[in-house]
Design a protein around this motif. Structure first.
Motif, short mmCIF file in Angstrom:
data_model
loop_
_atom_site.label_atom_id
_atom_site.label_comp_id
_atom_site.label_asym_id
_atom_site.label_seq_id
_atom_site.Cartn_x
_atom_site.Cartn_y
_atom_site.Cartn_z
N SER A 91 -2.21 -0.40 -2.19
CA SER A 91 -3.25 -0.94 -1.31
C SER A 91 -3.12 -0.42 0.12
O SER A 91 -4.07 -0.51 0.90
N ALA A 92 -1.96 0.14 0.46
CA ALA A 92 -1.74 0.68 1.81
C ALA A 92 -2.10 2.16 1.93
O ALA A 92 -1.99 2.73 3.01
N ILE A 93 -2.56 2.78 0.85
CA ILE A 93 -2.90 4.21 0.87
C ILE A 93 -4.13 4.44 1.75
O ILE A 93 -5.15 3.77 1.60
N ARG A 94 -4.00 5.43 2.63
CA ARG A 94 -5.10 5.86 3.49
C ARG A 94 -5.23 7.38 3.42
O ARG A 94 -4.24 8.07 3.20
N ASN A 95 -6.41 7.88 3.61
CA ASN A 95 -6.68 9.33 3.62
C ASN A 95 -6.10 10.05 2.39
O ASN A 95 -5.35 11.01 2.52
N PRO A 96 -6.46 9.58 1.20
CA PRO A 96 -5.93 10.21 -0.01
C PRO A 96 -6.48 11.61 -0.25
O PRO A 96 -7.65 11.88 0.03
#
Length: 171
Positions: A91-96
């Motif tokens: 849930s903390a993933i950003r800019n994948p």
């Protein structure tokens, strides 16, 4: 790398068996896996015990784990090649940034099934791969319960059964 701020992290290279049949995809390696430089390194992650259960072998070393995947025809990778993330939670993933699956299926057309290690991996795949890359028709997609210790909804024995039931037809 500090776990207190978002850091750009890179995923691992895939583990490719000689005769791949199943592509098993996680989302992105955990902090513990990144520290140990190998997939599913957290001691309470159920992935390697599930593989042990499928092979009937004890898998202690990285080479034993790679050999077991080779024997089973399991191609192991993650949906993402890079992202920003604080900690280990999906849930903390950003800019994948997704890996190149068009190339994988061109190079390994014998892969019959894509199995997702958890709902986050499936969601990332649908959002960042299926909408942007051309994949072969006829692939079987299976969403399996996450092997992460953060997924406490199922007992480990139930995870074993679900994973085996879904992988066994392709082995």
């Amino acid at each position: 790398m500090s776990n207190l701020q978002n850091s750009t992290i890179q995923g691992f290279r895939p583990i490719i068996p000689k005769q791949p049949k199943i592509l098993v995809l996680g989302s992105m390696p955990s902090v513990k896996s990144l520290e140990d430089e190998f997939y599913y390194a957290h001691s309470r992650n159920a992935f390697w015990p599930i593989i042990e259960n499928l092979t009937g072998r004890s898998l202690k070393s990285i080479s034993e784990k790679i050999s077991a995947l080779d024997d089973l025809g399991i191609f192991l990778w993650d949906v993402l090649q890079a992202c920003e993330r604080k900690g280990s939670l999906d849930s903390a993933i950003r800019n994948p940034e997704a890996n190149d699956f068009e190339g994988i299926f061109t190079d390994y057309p014998e892969i019959q099934a894509v199995c997702f290690n958890g709902q986050a991996a499936e969601k990332l795949f649908r959002q960042h791969v299926l909408k942007h890359q051309s994949l072969p028709a006829g692939l079987v997609y299976r969403s399996l319960p996450s092997t992460s210790p953060a997924n406490a909804k199922l007992k480990i024995e139930d995870k074993y059964l679900i994973w085996e039931e879904n992988l066994r037809p392709f082995l």
